[in-house]
Design a protein around this motif. Structure first.
Motif, PDB file in Angstrom:
ATOM      1  N   GLU A  32       0.229   5.951   6.354  1.00 33.09           N
ATOM      2  CA  GLU A  32      -0.626   6.614   5.368  1.00 33.09           C
ATOM      3  C   GLU A  32      -1.533   7.646   6.024  1.00 33.09           C
ATOM      4  O   GLU A  32      -1.869   8.667   5.402  1.00 33.09           O
ATOM      5  CB  GLU A  32      -1.447   5.589   4.588  1.00 33.09           C
ATOM      6  CG  GLU A  32      -2.518   4.856   5.379  1.00 33.09           C
ATOM      7  CD  GLU A  32      -2.011   3.678   6.169  1.00 33.09           C
ATOM      8  OE1 GLU A  32      -2.845   2.934   6.718  1.00 33.09           O
ATOM      9  OE2 GLU A  32      -0.773   3.495   6.248  1.00 33.09           O
TER      10      GLU A  32
ATOM     11  N   ARG B 104      -5.521  10.688  -1.509  1.00 33.50           N
ATOM     12  CA  ARG B 104      -6.706  10.504  -2.346  1.00 33.50           C
ATOM     13  C   ARG B 104      -7.840   9.804  -1.599  1.00 33.50           C
ATOM     14  O   ARG B 104      -8.984   9.838  -2.050  1.00 33.50           O
ATOM     15  CB  ARG B 104      -6.340   9.718  -3.603  1.00 33.50           C
ATOM     16  CG  ARG B 104      -5.431  10.481  -4.555  1.00 33.50           C
ATOM     17  CD  ARG B 104      -5.070   9.648  -5.774  1.00 33.50           C
ATOM     18  NE  ARG B 104      -6.248   9.288  -6.530  1.00 33.50           N
ATOM     19  CZ  ARG B 104      -6.804  10.040  -7.482  1.00 33.50           C
ATOM     20  NH1 ARG B 104      -6.282  11.230  -7.764  1.00 33.50           N
ATOM     21  NH2 ARG B 104      -7.861   9.630  -8.121  1.00 33.50           N
ATOM     22  N   ASP B 105      -7.520   9.183  -0.471  1.00 28.30           N
ATOM     23  CA  ASP B 105      -8.543   8.505   0.333  1.00 28.30           C
ATOM     24  C   ASP B 105      -8.815   9.349   1.580  1.00 28.30           C
ATOM     25  O   ASP B 105      -7.978   9.401   2.483  1.00 28.30           O
ATOM     26  CB  ASP B 105      -8.061   7.113   0.733  1.00 28.30           C
ATOM     27  CG  ASP B 105      -9.153   6.300   1.441  1.00 28.30           C
ATOM     28  OD1 ASP B 105     -10.171   6.894   1.861  1.00 28.30           O
ATOM     29  OD2 ASP B 105      -8.957   5.079   1.588  1.00 28.30           O
ATOM     30  N   PRO B 106      -9.975  10.009   1.654  1.00 30.79           N
ATOM     31  CA  PRO B 106     -10.250  10.884   2.808  1.00 30.79           C
ATOM     32  C   PRO B 106     -10.278  10.154   4.136  1.00 30.79           C
ATOM     33  O   PRO B 106     -10.135  10.774   5.186  1.00 30.79           O
ATOM     34  CB  PRO B 106     -11.617  11.486   2.468  1.00 30.79           C
ATOM     35  CG  PRO B 106     -12.237  10.557   1.481  1.00 30.79           C
ATOM     36  CD  PRO B 106     -11.093  10.001   0.695  1.00 30.79           C
ATOM     37  N   ARG B 107     -10.430   8.830   4.113  1.00 32.50           N
ATOM     38  CA  ARG B 107     -10.429   8.064   5.361  1.00 32.50           C
ATOM     39  C   ARG B 107      -9.057   8.073   6.028  1.00 32.50           C
ATOM     40  O   ARG B 107      -8.948   7.756   7.216  1.00 32.50           O
ATOM     41  CB  ARG B 107     -10.879   6.630   5.095  1.00 32.50           C
ATOM     42  CG  ARG B 107     -12.327   6.497   4.637  1.00 32.50           C
ATOM     43  CD  ARG B 107     -12.645   5.084   4.208  1.00 32.50           C
ATOM     44  NE  ARG B 107     -11.845   4.685   3.051  1.00 32.50           N
ATOM     45  CZ  ARG B 107     -11.929   3.500   2.456  1.00 32.50           C
ATOM     46  NH1 ARG B 107     -12.764   2.581   2.931  1.00 32.50           N
ATOM     47  NH2 ARG B 107     -11.174   3.215   1.415  1.00 32.50           N
ATOM     48  N   ASN B 108      -8.019   8.432   5.275  1.00 27.72           N
ATOM     49  CA  ASN B 108      -6.679   8.488   5.842  1.00 27.72           C
ATOM     50  C   ASN B 108      -6.414   9.773   6.622  1.00 27.72           C
ATOM     51  O   ASN B 108      -5.395   9.864   7.319  1.00 27.72           O
ATOM     52  CB  ASN B 108      -5.628   8.371   4.726  1.00 27.72           C
ATOM     53  CG  ASN B 108      -5.530   6.969   4.163  1.00 27.72           C
ATOM     54  OD1 ASN B 108      -5.766   5.995   4.866  1.00 27.72           O
ATOM     55  ND2 ASN B 108      -5.200   6.869   2.887  1.00 27.72           N
TER      56      ASN B 108
ATOM     57  N   HIS C   4       0.845  -1.192   0.000  1.00 23.97           N
ATOM     58  CA  HIS C   4       0.000   0.000   0.000  1.00 23.97           C
ATOM     59  C   HIS C   4       0.879   1.240   0.000  1.00 23.97           C
ATOM     60  O   HIS C   4       2.090   1.165   0.263  1.00 23.97           O
ATOM     61  CB  HIS C   4      -0.969   0.006   1.186  1.00 23.97           C
ATOM     62  CG  HIS C   4      -0.302   0.163   2.518  1.00 23.97           C
ATOM     63  ND1 HIS C   4       0.476  -0.816   3.087  1.00 23.97           N
ATOM     64  CD2 HIS C   4      -0.305   1.201   3.402  1.00 23.97           C
ATOM     65  CE1 HIS C   4       0.927  -0.412   4.265  1.00 23.97           C
ATOM     66  NE2 HIS C   4       0.476   0.816   4.470  1.00 23.97           N
TER      67      HIS C   4
ATOM     68  N   ALA D  83      -1.758   8.497  -0.726  1.00 30.06           N
ATOM     69  CA  ALA D  83      -2.655   8.280   0.406  1.00 30.06           C
ATOM     70  C   ALA D  83      -3.627   9.420   0.610  1.00 30.06           C
ATOM     71  O   ALA D  83      -4.680   9.235   1.230  1.00 30.06           O
ATOM     72  CB  ALA D  83      -1.833   8.072   1.679  1.00 30.06           C
TER      73      ALA D  83
END
Length: 272
Positions: A43, A259-263, A18, A257
């Motif tokens: 991340e 690009r994923d708002p959960r990070n 990842h 990383a």
């Protein structure tokens, strides 16, 4: 008015499962953050750092970038501490950060860790950042040569980073400096996934590729051909001057990383 024109790319590499690199590129900010290897939730640390700095530069466009970057870095540490407190599995998360920001009049660099910033002018490549690593400290003290640093078994040991830690500002020791910058300069901001896999002669040669996106892609390809043992993220931006223009939108491109708002710890909208 000075602004950046360019883009970049981020790749997971040939070994990692990842991407712990995060990056943001806009007309006024070029930033790369790299989750410190071996630490939990790299991340999350990198994406949160990238988000906070991007949001800060967008919401304070007319403020001295030295002030904006300094305040943003302190906020990153606070947010990382809060994120680790909320999710114990994130304890110890940390990230590097290397950013170039412009308010339209000058360029300022903020740097912590071993991601890097370079400038290319007249075909000549110069490093702007100074690695905060154990091996760089050995080079600085004269204990080893710069040539030996590249193969040293502890070359990836980072001495400074943005980390959850105690959450105190005393732990933050960024390098923040005004950059000698002229219109026509080309800047490279990258994670160590590039510089560990390629030498600076190769970096300088590929950076001469006229189109910034093609230059970034070529640099990532070189890192993958060199082994791709780490995530690799590259931003290539040219500094241009548009006299008499007003500030353009600060909207930017997200990489890795980010690009994923959960990070991102407690993400909110990036607003002007």
């Amino acid at each position: 008015m000075l602004r950046f024109v360019g883009s970049g790319t981020s790749h997971v590499g040939r070994v990692r499962d990842h991407n712990e690199d995060a990056a943001y590129c806009s007309p006024y900010l070029a930033l790369v953050a790299d989750g410190v290897g071996g630490a939990a939730a790299g991340e999350v640390a990198s994406a949160t750092a990238a988000y906070v700095v991007a949001a800060s530069t967008r919401t304070q466009p007319d403020t001295d970038p030295v002030v904006v970057l300094g305040q943003a870095i302190h906020r990153v540490v606070v947010d990382l501490h809060r994120g680790a407190a909320e999710v114990p599995e994130r304890a110890g998360m940390a990230t590097t950060l290397t950013a170039l920001a412009t308010d339209g009049h000058r360029v300022v660099m903020a740097h912590v860790g071993d991601s890097r910033a370079y400038v290319q002018r007249g075909g000549r490549l110069a490093r702007l950042s100074h690695d905060h690593t154990f091996v760089q400290a050995l080079v600085d003290s004269g204990d080893i040569t710069a040539d030996a640093a590249g193969s040293h078994p502890m070359r990836n040991v980072v001495m400074r980073s943005l980390h959850a830690g105690s959450g105190g500002e005393a732990d933050v020791q960024p390098d923040i400096a005004v950059v000698d910058a002229l219109p026509g300069d080309r800047f490279l901001v990258c994670s160590d996934g590039l510089t560990d896999m390629t030498d600076e002669d190769t970096v300088g040669r590929l950076l001469l590729t006229p189109d910034p996106q093609q230059a970034a892609d070529a640099l990532v390809d070189a890192a993958l051909e060199g082994g791709g043992r780490d995530n690799v993220t590259v931003l290539v931006v040219d500094l241009v001057d548009d006299p008499g223009t007003t500030r353009l939108s600060g909207d930017g491109a997200l990489f890795g990383a980010m690009r994923d708002p959960r990070n991102v710890v407690d993400p909110g909208p990036l607003r002007d």
